[in-house]
Design a protein around this motif. Sequence first.
Motif, short mmCIF file in Angstrom:
data_model
loop_
_atom_site.label_atom_id
_atom_site.label_comp_id
_atom_site.label_asym_id
_atom_site.label_seq_id
_atom_site.Cartn_x
_atom_site.Cartn_y
_atom_site.Cartn_z
N LEU A 149 0.87 -1.10 -0.05
CA LEU A 149 -0.08 0.10 0.27
C LEU A 149 0.90 1.16 0.00
O LEU A 149 0.74 2.18 -0.77
N CYS A 150 2.15 1.17 0.90
CA CYS A 150 2.93 2.48 0.87
C CYS A 150 3.40 2.57 -0.39
O CYS A 150 3.90 3.53 -0.95
N ASN A 151 3.96 1.39 -1.08
CA ASN A 151 4.71 1.39 -2.39
C ASN A 151 3.64 1.86 -3.43
O ASN A 151 4.18 2.80 -4.05
N ALA A 152 2.52 1.57 -3.32
CA ALA A 152 1.57 1.89 -4.46
C ALA A 152 1.33 3.58 -4.26
O ALA A 152 1.26 4.40 -5.33
N LEU A 206 14.26 -2.98 3.59
CA LEU A 206 15.31 -1.95 3.34
C LEU A 206 14.94 -1.06 2.14
O LEU A 206 15.27 0.10 2.26
N MET A 207 14.46 -1.75 1.15
CA MET A 207 14.15 -1.14 -0.13
C MET A 207 13.11 -0.19 0.31
O MET A 207 12.76 0.96 -0.25
N MET A 208 12.09 -0.73 1.27
CA MET A 208 10.88 0.52 1.71
C MET A 208 11.44 1.66 2.35
O MET A 208 10.85 2.74 2.17
N ILE A 209 12.47 1.67 3.19
CA ILE A 209 13.12 2.65 3.73
C ILE A 209 13.79 3.76 2.70
O ILE A 209 13.58 4.89 2.84
N GLY A 210 14.38 3.13 1.55
CA GLY A 210 14.90 3.72 0.49
C GLY A 210 13.76 4.42 -0.30
O GLY A 210 13.99 5.69 -0.61
N GLU A 266 11.84 0.62 -5.48
CA GLU A 266 10.47 -0.21 -5.76
C GLU A 266 10.44 -1.28 -6.54
O GLU A 266 9.33 -2.03 -6.54
N SER A 267 11.36 -1.83 -7.35
CA SER A 267 11.30 -2.43 -8.33
C SER A 267 11.10 -3.85 -8.09
O SER A 267 10.52 -4.63 -8.63
N ALA A 268 11.67 -4.31 -6.94
CA ALA A 268 11.55 -5.63 -6.43
C ALA A 268 10.42 -6.16 -5.59
O ALA A 268 10.25 -7.22 -5.21
N MET A 269 9.70 -5.07 -5.11
CA MET A 269 8.53 -5.19 -4.33
C MET A 269 7.41 -6.44 -4.67
O MET A 269 7.27 -7.30 -3.87
N LEU A 270 7.01 -6.16 -5.84
CA LEU A 270 5.80 -7.07 -6.34
C LEU A 270 6.59 -8.62 -6.50
O LEU A 270 6.21 -9.76 -5.94
N PRO A 271 7.76 -8.58 -7.36
CA PRO A 271 8.16 -10.21 -7.55
C PRO A 271 8.58 -10.65 -6.16
O PRO A 271 8.47 -11.85 -6.09
N GLY A 272 9.47 -9.95 -5.37
CA GLY A 272 9.73 -10.33 -4.03
C GLY A 272 8.65 -10.95 -3.33
O GLY A 272 8.91 -11.90 -2.44
N VAL A 273 7.66 -10.12 -3.14
CA VAL A 273 6.48 -10.73 -2.37
C VAL A 273 5.87 -11.86 -2.86
O VAL A 273 5.46 -12.77 -2.00
N VAL A 274 5.59 -12.08 -4.06
CA VAL A 274 5.09 -13.13 -4.66
C VAL A 274 5.79 -14.43 -4.31
O VAL A 274 5.33 -15.41 -4.14
N TYR A 275 7.28 -14.44 -4.71
CA TYR A 275 7.96 -15.25 -4.38
C TYR A 275 8.11 -15.72 -3.04
O TYR A 275 7.97 -16.98 -2.71
N SER A 288 4.24 9.65 5.49
CA SER A 288 4.74 10.05 6.96
C SER A 288 4.98 8.63 7.69
O SER A 288 5.66 8.45 8.64
N GLY A 289 4.21 7.61 7.80
CA GLY A 289 4.34 6.43 8.28
C GLY A 289 5.16 5.23 7.89
O GLY A 289 5.25 4.26 8.45
N THR A 290 5.56 5.20 6.61
CA THR A 290 6.17 4.45 5.95
C THR A 290 7.56 3.93 6.72
O THR A 290 7.59 2.73 6.75
N ILE A 291 8.38 4.91 7.15
CA ILE A 291 9.91 4.39 7.49
C ILE A 291 9.37 3.57 9.12
O ILE A 291 10.05 2.74 9.36
N THR A 292 8.43 4.09 9.74
CA THR A 292 8.18 3.22 10.99
C THR A 292 7.90 1.88 10.96
O THR A 292 8.29 0.98 11.52
N PHE A 293 7.00 1.80 9.81
CA PHE A 293 6.41 0.52 9.37
C PHE A 293 7.67 -0.57 8.80
O PHE A 293 7.83 -1.63 9.06
N ALA A 294 8.57 0.14 8.05
CA ALA A 294 9.60 -0.50 7.26
C ALA A 294 10.44 -1.20 8.33
O ALA A 294 10.77 -2.50 8.53
#
Length: 507
Positions: free
Chosen positions: A67-70, A128-132, A163-172, A228-234
């Motif tokens: 959700l944060c990614n999107a 870690l990617m999410m923090i970036g 953001e590139s690996a979020m979807l393939p990483g989660v599906v795997y 605002s909330g992304t870093i805490t959740f990451a």
Amino acid sequence: MDKVEVTRSSVGLVDLEALPRLESSYGHKKDEENEVGSTITFDPAIQRSLLRKCDWFILPPLTFMYLCNALDKGNVANAKTDGWDKDIGLTGDQYYLLVMIFYVPFCLFGTPISIFVKKFSAARVLPLMMIGFWALSLEPSSTFTCSHDAEIFAIRWFLGIFESAMLPGVVYYLSTFYKRGELASRVGLFYAAAAIAGAFSGLIAFGVFQIHNPHHHSWQYLFWIEGSGTITFALFAFFWLPKTSDTWWILTEEEKALARRRILEDSSSEINEKFNFREAFKPFENPLYWVWAMISLSLGVPLASVNNFLPQIVASLGYSTVKTNLFTVAPNIVGTVALLVLTFSSDYFRERSIHVAIPLAVSLSGFVVLGCIDPIAHRGVAYFACFLLTAGASAPSVLVATWYNNNTPQESRRAVVTAVMVALANASGLISTNVFRAQDEPKYVPALATSAAFGGLCLILVAGTGFWMRWENRRRDKLQGVVLTARDIPTETLSQGPLNPSFRFMY
């Protein structure tokens, strides 16, 4: 008729003469073999407990991450309706170039980062990617003070990398916890976050754009609030998500044993397989994976068009900025419901190709309707067509990703295949962003026609692949004198994939 018991010690090519005597409900038997050959009885209550823990403690964090990614990826579309592009000095086609630049690294870096996901676990790499991407997504809120356009373009470039690996990483990652007949619905729940993000983004933008502050633009608050909330959740996800079921502290020993058994029966040929670069790319020696590559590429064009330009499509109906953002909410909600219905139905029937073809046909009709009418003169029809777009846009992506995952039992191959296919689908964003041009506003007829053409091509490829898989399974059955489905063959016996004569395609 006697039953044949297949144990961990007998893993290999399944005896074709013995196969007809295997229980078709293999994987639901109570008596299983552990690694030393002793029998463990798994209570159905343990399986329900295991699935509840996966559904409640793994899926929600992943869903919020996406959700944060999107939101971070798509907030520029909403910001543009409030004049963000003009405030930072973009002119002509520069906004569309900005959207396009995001997709270049988004496509190029998905595969190499997914290799790290396989080696070091999605539970560590993705946060870690999410923090970036959180850090980068906040930057556009201050770039209006910059004297160089290059900074905002550079930010979007690096945002695409993170953001590139979020979807393939989660599906795997999910495929290492769920069986093949459970995967589509779970990926659907996770992916619904993207559609929900579209609805939330419109609602948030509608509310935020009511803020009038002489010191800041309204769109700046949009970036601040959504990031605002992304870093805490990451940070939470980094320490919460388990690397594997074997190391997940919340599971009992019986649940860990069952988790391992389930994956070996109906997902992977080997658990925690050591990554081998050459072996991981072997699927691409099979022409079927090139067909899936074309399917992924073609389905990505209508998907990217809806994800990136729905606010602009709705704006073509002649509504104000505030109403445009508000009117994107309902189509996105309908898209989410359609996604969940199709993915749960696909898992229930253990069928993929027909469930992919249906939404493709729906979105195709939406693009055709929008391209053939005057949206101002026929607002009601045009707005209904927007519902058709969203109803058919997301489900094909989820179901196709599940489809090739289901037919790739080796973990390393599955990680790479997923990354490559998602990258190709993302590459379609380059096509979409190049056909949505400023000179075609407000109707975007060339873009709608291009999206419809790629959707039609994808529909033909999906129907043809589904038909071929059914034919190939029947051919193998006839040759071997058996009647089998993918459900009947334990995946731990299928290390050779489709080259194993026992393999049956999940179509």
